[in-house]
Scaffold this motif. Structure first.
Motif, PDB file in Angstrom:
ATOM      1  N   UNK A  90       0.984  -1.314   0.437  1.00 51.34           N
ATOM      2  CA  UNK A  90      -0.070  -0.189   0.299  1.00 51.34           C
ATOM      3  C   UNK A  90       1.003   1.294   0.340  1.00 51.34           C
ATOM      4  N   UNK A  91       1.949   0.965   0.669  1.00 47.91           N
ATOM      5  CA  UNK A  91       3.012   2.139   0.443  1.00 47.91           C
ATOM      6  C   UNK A  91       3.243   2.634  -0.649  1.00 47.91           C
ATOM      7  N   UNK A  92       3.559   1.338  -1.417  1.00 42.54           N
ATOM      8  CA  UNK A  92       4.272   1.624  -2.426  1.00 42.54           C
ATOM      9  C   UNK A  92       3.322   2.119  -3.827  1.00 42.54           C
ATOM     10  N   UNK A  93       2.714   1.448  -3.841  1.00 42.58           N
ATOM     11  CA  UNK A  93       1.238   2.177  -3.795  1.00 42.58           C
ATOM     12  C   UNK A  93       1.036   3.679  -4.013  1.00 42.58           C
ATOM     13  N   UNK A  94       1.099   4.172  -3.129  1.00 40.47           N
ATOM     14  CA  UNK A  94       0.613   4.999  -3.115  1.00 40.47           C
ATOM     15  C   UNK A  94       1.330   6.409  -3.549  1.00 40.47           C
TER      16      UNK A  94
END
Length: 97
Positions: A90-94
């Motif tokens: 999720x952090x990478x996607x954000x």
């Protein structure tokens, strides 16, 4: 990137806390004093403290012969890794957006 640093810091802090609690529990076991509940040790492992728990188990030879405890410990490790992997995703996607 700062999210990863926070996550690594949290792992480090929780690992250290968990390691210290394993040490205290081993000491209490040797002296016949009040012990830390196994459920507390599992919760600590689940919330990013499993590296400290693993080190404490190996270094202090603590909780290494209780199969049920070890099975639950490894389950907490797997669940933690899955949850943290999802958070990292999720952090990478954000960051990509």
């Amino acid at each position: 990137m700062s999210g990863f640093i926070v996550l690594l810091g949290f792992y480090g802090i929780m690992g250290l806390v968990t390691f210290c609690i394993y040490s205290a529990d081993k000491s209490a076991a040797k002296r016949g004093k009040q012990r830390v509940r196994e459920s507390t040790l599992h919760w600590l492992s689940l919330f990013c403290g499993w590296l400290g728990a693993l080190l404490g188990q190996k270094l202090f030879r603590h909780k290494i012969q209780k199969r049920r405890f070890l099975a639950m410990f490894w389950l907490t490790v797997i669940v933690n890794i899955m949850a943290v992997s999802y958070i990292v995703y999720l952090l990478n996607f954000a960051e990509v957006r």
